[in-house]
Design a protein around this motif. Structure first.
Motif, mmCIF file in Angstrom:
data_model
loop_
_atom_site.group_PDB
_atom_site.id
_atom_site.type_symbol
_atom_site.label_atom_id
_atom_site.label_comp_id
_atom_site.label_asym_id
_atom_site.label_seq_id
_atom_site.Cartn_x
_atom_site.Cartn_y
_atom_site.Cartn_z
ATOM 1 N N ASN A 35 0.807 -1.222 0.000
ATOM 2 C CA ASN A 35 0.000 0.000 0.000
ATOM 3 C C ASN A 35 0.838 1.268 0.000
ATOM 4 O O ASN A 35 0.297 2.361 0.103
ATOM 5 N N ASN A 36 2.148 1.150 -0.103
ATOM 6 C CA ASN A 36 3.026 2.303 -0.238
ATOM 7 C C ASN A 36 4.331 1.822 -0.858
ATOM 8 O O ASN A 36 4.486 0.642 -1.176
ATOM 9 N N LEU A 37 5.291 2.721 -0.971
ATOM 10 C CA LEU A 37 6.502 2.443 -1.738
ATOM 11 C C LEU A 37 7.333 1.308 -1.175
ATOM 12 O O LEU A 37 7.452 1.137 0.051
ATOM 13 N N VAL A 38 7.946 0.536 -2.083
ATOM 14 C CA VAL A 38 8.964 -0.470 -1.751
ATOM 15 C C VAL A 38 10.315 0.102 -2.164
ATOM 16 O O VAL A 38 10.522 0.456 -3.325
ATOM 17 N N HIS A 39 11.242 0.241 -1.198
ATOM 18 C CA HIS A 39 12.528 0.885 -1.478
ATOM 19 C C HIS A 39 13.644 -0.096 -1.827
ATOM 20 O O HIS A 39 14.608 0.271 -2.488
ATOM 21 N N ASP A 40 13.564 -1.338 -1.365
ATOM 22 C CA ASP A 40 14.658 -2.279 -1.625
ATOM 23 C C ASP A 40 14.119 -3.695 -1.621
ATOM 24 O O ASP A 40 13.152 -4.019 -0.905
ATOM 25 N N GLY A 52 10.503 -0.947 2.823
ATOM 26 C CA GLY A 52 9.934 0.295 2.332
ATOM 27 C C GLY A 52 9.190 1.038 3.419
ATOM 28 O O GLY A 52 9.583 1.019 4.595
ATOM 29 N N GLN A 53 8.087 1.672 2.982
ATOM 30 C CA GLN A 53 7.310 2.434 3.945
ATOM 31 C C GLN A 53 5.833 2.032 3.879
ATOM 32 O O GLN A 53 4.939 2.832 4.109
ATOM 33 N N PHE A 54 5.579 0.764 3.564
ATOM 34 C CA PHE A 54 4.238 0.218 3.488
ATOM 35 C C PHE A 54 3.776 -0.286 4.864
ATOM 36 O O PHE A 54 4.576 -0.482 5.775
ATOM 37 N N SER A 55 2.465 -0.490 4.975
ATOM 38 C CA SER A 55 1.900 -1.130 6.177
ATOM 39 C C SER A 55 1.078 -2.358 5.814
ATOM 40 O O SER A 55 0.696 -3.136 6.700
ATOM 41 N N ILE A 56 0.789 -2.527 4.494
ATOM 42 C CA ILE A 56 0.054 -3.699 4.017
ATOM 43 C C ILE A 56 0.886 -4.350 2.918
ATOM 44 O O ILE A 56 1.369 -3.682 1.995
ATOM 45 N N LEU A 57 1.036 -5.665 3.006
ATOM 46 C CA LEU A 57 1.741 -6.445 1.991
ATOM 47 C C LEU A 57 0.993 -7.747 1.812
ATOM 48 O O LEU A 57 0.744 -8.457 2.797
ATOM 49 N N ALA A 58 0.575 -8.029 0.571
ATOM 50 C CA ALA A 58 -0.202 -9.244 0.279
ATOM 51 C C ALA A 58 -1.445 -9.304 1.161
ATOM 52 O O ALA A 58 -1.768 -10.330 1.767
ATOM 53 N N ALA A 59 -2.139 -8.146 1.275
ATOM 54 C CA ALA A 59 -3.412 -8.035 2.007
ATOM 55 C C ALA A 59 -3.273 -8.353 3.492
ATOM 56 O O ALA A 59 -4.253 -8.708 4.155
ATOM 57 N N THR A 60 -2.057 -8.243 4.037
ATOM 58 C CA THR A 60 -1.809 -8.545 5.448
ATOM 59 C C THR A 60 -0.973 -7.423 6.036
ATOM 60 O O THR A 60 -0.129 -6.827 5.356
ATOM 61 N N THR A 85 10.391 3.757 8.484
ATOM 62 C CA THR A 85 10.727 3.351 7.120
ATOM 63 C C THR A 85 12.036 2.568 7.064
ATOM 64 O O THR A 85 13.013 2.915 7.730
ATOM 65 N N VAL A 86 12.048 1.494 6.248
ATOM 66 C CA VAL A 86 13.264 0.710 5.992
ATOM 67 C C VAL A 86 13.680 0.979 4.553
ATOM 68 O O VAL A 86 12.903 0.749 3.619
ATOM 69 N N TYR A 87 14.903 1.490 4.357
ATOM 70 C CA TYR A 87 15.351 1.866 3.017
ATOM 71 C C TYR A 87 16.225 0.824 2.350
ATOM 72 O O TYR A 87 16.169 0.640 1.139
ATOM 73 N N LYS A 88 17.113 0.170 3.113
ATOM 74 C CA LYS A 88 18.082 -0.736 2.493
ATOM 75 C C LYS A 88 18.169 -2.030 3.280
ATOM 76 O O LYS A 88 18.013 -2.060 4.518
ATOM 77 N N LEU A 89 18.466 -3.140 2.567
ATOM 78 C CA LEU A 89 18.641 -4.463 3.155
ATOM 79 C C LEU A 89 19.960 -5.058 2.686
ATOM 80 O O LEU A 89 20.425 -4.779 1.585
ATOM 81 N N GLY A 90 20.550 -5.892 3.537
ATOM 82 C CA GLY A 90 21.728 -6.668 3.159
ATOM 83 C C GLY A 90 21.654 -8.021 3.834
ATOM 84 O O GLY A 90 21.243 -8.118 4.997
ATOM 85 N N ILE A 91 22.003 -9.087 3.116
ATOM 86 C CA ILE A 91 21.919 -10.450 3.664
ATOM 87 C C ILE A 91 23.305 -11.042 3.743
ATOM 88 O O ILE A 91 24.104 -10.943 2.815
ATOM 89 N N ILE A 96 19.661 -10.870 8.195
ATOM 90 C CA ILE A 96 19.406 -9.780 7.263
ATOM 91 C C ILE A 96 19.653 -8.478 8.011
ATOM 92 O O ILE A 96 19.325 -8.359 9.205
ATOM 93 N N TYR A 97 20.322 -7.518 7.345
ATOM 94 C CA TYR A 97 20.646 -6.240 7.966
ATOM 95 C C TYR A 97 19.772 -5.173 7.324
ATOM 96 O O TYR A 97 19.605 -5.140 6.097
ATOM 97 N N ALA A 98 19.179 -4.294 8.153
ATOM 98 C CA ALA A 98 18.212 -3.329 7.676
ATOM 99 C C ALA A 98 18.529 -1.937 8.197
ATOM 100 O O ALA A 98 19.039 -1.771 9.300
ATOM 101 N N CYS A 99 18.222 -0.900 7.373
ATOM 102 C CA CYS A 99 18.358 0.489 7.762
ATOM 103 C C CYS A 99 17.234 1.267 7.082
ATOM 104 O O CYS A 99 16.688 0.798 6.084
ATOM 105 N N VAL A 100 16.664 2.484 7.576
ATOM 106 C CA VAL A 100 17.394 3.416 8.397
ATOM 107 C C VAL A 100 16.538 4.134 9.432
ATOM 108 O O VAL A 100 17.078 4.612 10.419
ATOM 109 N N LEU A 101 15.214 4.340 9.215
ATOM 110 C CA LEU A 101 14.501 5.269 10.086
ATOM 111 C C LEU A 101 13.722 4.602 11.216
ATOM 112 O O LEU A 101 13.030 5.279 11.947
ATOM 113 N N PHE A 102 13.776 3.283 11.357
ATOM 114 C CA PHE A 102 12.975 2.643 12.399
ATOM 115 C C PHE A 102 13.496 2.952 13.796
ATOM 116 O O PHE A 102 14.665 3.243 13.986
ATOM 117 N N SER A 103 12.600 2.878 14.774
ATOM 118 C CA SER A 103 13.001 2.961 16.174
ATOM 119 C C SER A 103 12.843 1.619 16.856
ATOM 120 O O SER A 103 13.448 1.356 17.894
#
Length: 895
Positions: A35-40, A52-60, A85-91, A96-103
């Motif tokens: 329901n919103n942008l996918v960044h990585d 990304g910055q979505f709250s719904i993925l595959a109706a869940t 928001t999660v902008y980047k991922l690395g495995i 899995i490593y994630a960044c950047v705006l989450f608390s």
């Protein structure tokens, strides 16, 4: 897989995330609809991880991060639930490593960077704790580290400005922290170090003025030339770093805007071209020449306007002098041509507007000069034709509106002229066609709105027409021979909604072709492509066995490594096989290669010849036909001892033990040898295989018994008149008994037994005697002394010894009383003087001494006192040692 802000792609609705089949162009059923942008996106096996910055993925509900089946788009149970928001991922590994705006993520509070388990979705204890600034923009994960960049000031409590490396295990910031304090312009590497130039004055938390070197791990090295102004360009050779910029002092020397810095010392070399104006902006090195570009008018001791070639040894300008009339910003080298670009309109002696090709030998501009009158926005090179598009109206010497084909040799425009009525922004060619996109509405003699396919021979628009493209136009066009992929600022194509991106087929029914990378006209069966027409590099057959080897295809001649087949060729399974040759004896080796063509058991004569088996009964690798001891695996000939008996030579004297009279000692009985005694002669092995010589004097025996400090014990025999020892010994085992033989000539000697520990031999002792005869010194069982055991004074013993002895029953008596007497065996010469002449000088003399020194006494008993026994054998009755004790206790008398 494609992400973006789109809501429709390829016809059906797809919200922000879609995938399609690259062969057919059809959208896959995959439709998670965030329901919103996918960044990585990151793949791991069959799972697609989304950030990304979505709250719904595959109706869940999935807050900003989730995992999907990469094929079906079905949501998995993995749910780290990032608050922010999660902008980047690395495995890496199981994480899995994630960044950047989450608390919060994975159930834990985390600032901008976290490690989450791929199995559970929970955050681990790993926590770099990135603070300050605003965000992390990107990250890269290696086996041992996580690198990330962005806008921050601290990592794990350590100061890190905008770039950091943290340990993948501990999460702690590593020591790597270059942190330049100003902009970097130039960078170069020789595979060992990275050299950086710019405006900075500190980097890696150390002072480095505008130039530095980093090792392979990013750590600052001690290399420190120091520059007084900006370093803008770098070039390297094996020994030096060539630098250009705004400086006047670098590497400890005055250098005008250009210098060579030693890689080893960091000091400026003697190389000094000395540019006269503000900046050297471009450098390149090839062989013995350094090429420089900028805004200078003098360099290398010569007038050189904005471009020059400098001798790598002297720094002097060569005769090469293109003489540009304005700034040169970039230089690129090929084997024969120097390409330069910048602000100039004249270079190499010719008018060249802002780009030129220069002869590497003469510096003159080549004849190639397309000379466009305005921007060139896209190019595509196809064989000898160079397609150029843009918003120009003349190019290659011809009026060409926005699109042209140029000859790669002459630079002239060909007759091909589609004549677009507005800007052409992108071009890509395939086979006989050229796909173009832009803002035009007419091209190739036909109405075509913003997208067209042109014939590469006639320049006409083909019948292919997707219809009107609605919007500002196309910025990018790429074709794979079956489809055209178009991107730009448009909303519809051919009457169908297409926002910003579309795919259109080039023909109704593409044909199947096969890649022919090696150009042998045989295609790779595993590399099929769908194309509307055959183009270079593809063929219709699929019988290539190796598309990297032009000599390997079905039916091609080959060698199957079997000399008994001919001819050989690749079969339908790409296996090299041949036709078998004649094999008379049926042993699967053809007669041409069979050394025994009539013997089915052999293909070579071997040891015994054709028709005779090379039987080796005893397994010693020598066939029985050549083995004189066929039942003895250790012999192929009888040798010295015969078959079945090993010719062992224990002592290594080349005589086998079976016939050796001294099998444990080199030599035979009677063989000359050296017994180690300088005073013996005619040394030879005796019947006991012991080396023994003839002693012309007296052979002494020293019976030595050691204590538990035998390493401290040594001995020596010295001439009584002084001089070097005639015999010595040391290095005996603890608590052992050693009998040593020594031959000495007639003379008088001292025996000295020494103890380096200064505590004697304890319960040990020694006895010196004549070999097979009487004792001379007896100190057995009485090794109580300090450092030296020796008869006191200048007393010793003389050889040969006489025959005078105490009678046997008086030897070794240890219970002497003052009233006892010592009896000697008669000496006929002494007895003959009894009663004759002066009796006071005839008789026997006794010598009492302590072998350890300290006591020595000689007593003469003459015939004058009354005899105790018969007159012919008079005996004195002396005290034993002294009359102090009673009874007197004597140690031993030597008999």
């Amino acid at each position: 897989m494609l992400t973006g802000a789109f809501t429709n792609i390829g016809g059906p609705q797809r919200l922000r995330l879609a995938s399609w089949n690259t062969n057919t162009g059809a959208l896959n059923a995959f439709d998670p609809a965030p329901n919103n942008l996918v960044h990585d996106l990151k793949w791991d096996g069959g799972t697609l991880y989304c950030a990304g910055q979505f709250s719904i993925l595959a109706a869940t509900t999935r807050n900003n991060i989730g995992a999907l089946n990469a094929t079906t788009g079905v949501l998995t149970s993995w749910n780290p639930n990032a608050i922010g928001t999660v902008y980047k991922l690395g495995i890496a590994g199981s994480s899995i490593y994630a960044c950047v705006l989450f608390s919060t993520i994975g159930g834990q509070s985390r600032n901008r960077l976290a490690e989450v388990s791929l199995a559970t979705g929970l955050a681990s204890a790993w926590n770099p704790n990135v603070t300050g600034g605003t965000a992390i923009n990107n990250l890269a994960v290696t086996g041992s580290s996580v690198f990330f960049v962005g806008n921050f000031t601290t990592v794990g409590g350590q100061a890190r400005s905008n770039v950091a490396q943290v340990d993948r295990i501990s999460g702690s910031a590593t020591a790597w922290n270059p942190t330049p304090n100003a902009q970097c312009y130039g960078v170069g590497t020789d595979g060992v170090h990275v050299y950086v130039g710019g405006d900075f004055t500190t980097i890696g938390q150390q002072t480095r003025n505008r130039i530095c070197a980093l090792d392979a791990n990013g750590n600052l090295t001690s290399w420190n030339p120091g520059s007084d102004n900006s370093v803008r360009s770098l070039a390297l050779d094996a020994n030096n770093v060539y630098v250009g910029g705004l400086f006047n002092n670098i590497g400890g020397q005055v250098r005008g805007h250009i210098a060579a810095i030693s890689k080893s010392s960091g000091l400026a070399t003697a190389w000094n071209p000395n540019s006269n104006v503000t900046e050297v902006a471009a450098l390149a090195v090839r062989g013995s020449t350094v090429y420089a570009g900028g805004d200078f008018t003098s360099i290398g001791g010569q007038t050189r306007n904005r471009i020059a070639a400098l001798d790598v040894s002297t720094g002097l300008a060569t005769a090469w002098n293109p003489n540009a009339n304005s700034t040169v910003r970039a230089i690129q080298l090929t084997a024969t041509t120097i390409y330069a670009s910048g602000l100039f309109t004249s270079i190499g002696g010719q008018t060249r507007n802002r780009i030129a090709a220069l002869d590497a030998s003469t510096g003159l501009a080549t004849a190639w000069n397309p000379n466009a009158n305005n921007n060139v926005l896209g190019i595509s090179l196809s064989g000898s034709t160079f397609y150029a598009v843009g918003n120009f109206t003349t190019i290659g010497g011809q009026t060409r509106n926005n699109i042209a084909a140029l000859n790669t040799t002459t630079g002239l425009a060909t007759a091909w002229n589609p004549n677009a009525n507005s800007t052409v922004s992108a071009v890509d060619d395939f086979g006989s066609r050229v796909a173009v996109g832009g803002s035009f509405t007419s091209i190739g003699g036909n109405s075509r709105a913003r997208l067209s396919v042109l014939d590469n021979s006639t320049a006409s628009s083909t019948a292919w027409d997707v219809g009107a493209v609605t919007g500002a136009g196309l910025n990018a066009v790429v074709t794979d021979g079956a489809r055209v992929y178009a991107g730009g600022n448009f909303t519809a194509m051919g009457g169908t909604t297409h926002n910003y991106f579309a795919v259109a087929g080039l023909c109704a029914s593409p044909s199947t072709f096969y890649r022919d990378a090696d150009g042998d006209t045989f295609g790779d069966p595993n590399a099929s492509v769908q194309l509307c027409e055959q183009v270079a590099g593809v063929v219709t057959n699929s019988t290539d066995c190796d598309d990297a080897n032009a000599a390997k295809y079905v039916g091609a001649p080959c060698t199957d490594a079997n000399t008994c087949t001919n001819p050989d060729a690749y079969d339908a399974n790409c296996v090299c096989v041949g036709v078998p040759l004649i094999d008379t004896d049926g042993d699967l080796t053809c007669d041409a290669q069979d050394g025994c063509p009539l013997d089915p058991l052999k293909i070579a004569p071997g040891q015994c010849g054709c028709g005779v088996a090379d039987t080796d009964t005893d397994g010693d690798l020598t066939a029985d036909c050549n083995d004189l001891c066929p039942l003895d695996p250790l012999k192929i000939a009888p040798g010295a001892c015969g078959c079945g008996v090993v010719d062992t030579d224990t002592d290594g004297d080349l005589v086998a033990d079976c016939i050796d009279t001294c099998p444990l000692v080199p030599g035979q009985i009677g063989t000359a040898c050296d017994d180690g005694d300088a005073y013996t002669s005619s040394d030879q092995l005796n019947g006991s295989c012991i080396c023994q010589g003839t002693c012309p004097g007296t052979t002494l025996a020293l019976d030595l018994t050691t204590d538990n400090n035998a390493s401290q014990t040594s001995w020596e025999i010295i001439p009584q008149g002084g001089g070097a020892p005639l015999a010595t010994g040391s290095g005996y085992a603890n608590l052992s008994n050693v009998i040593l033989d020594q031959c000495l000539p007639a003379g008088c000697y001292f025996l000295r037994v020494l103890d380096s520990g200064g505590n004697g031999m304890g319960s040990g002792g020694y006895v010196l005697s004549v070999q097979g005869g009487g004792r001379i010194i007896d100190n057995a069982g009485d090794g109580v002394f300090t450092s030296v055991s020796q008869i006191a004074g200048v007393n010793g013993f003389c050889l040969p010894i006489g025959t005078d002895q105490v009678v046997p029953w008086r030897c070794d008596v240890e219970t002497w009383l003052p009233s006892d007497f010592i009896q000697v065996q008669p000496n006929p010469l002494v007895s003959a003087q009894y009663g004759t002449g002066n009796q006071t000088d005839d008789g026997y003399q006794w010598w009492f001494f302590n072998p350890d020194g300290g006591y020595t006494r000689r007593i003469f008993v003459s015939h004058a006192p009354p005899a105790i026994s018969s007159p012919s054998a008079p005996h004195g009755v002396p005290t034993c040692v002294s009359a102090i004790r009673s009874p007197c206790h004597c140690r031993r008398m030597c008999c």
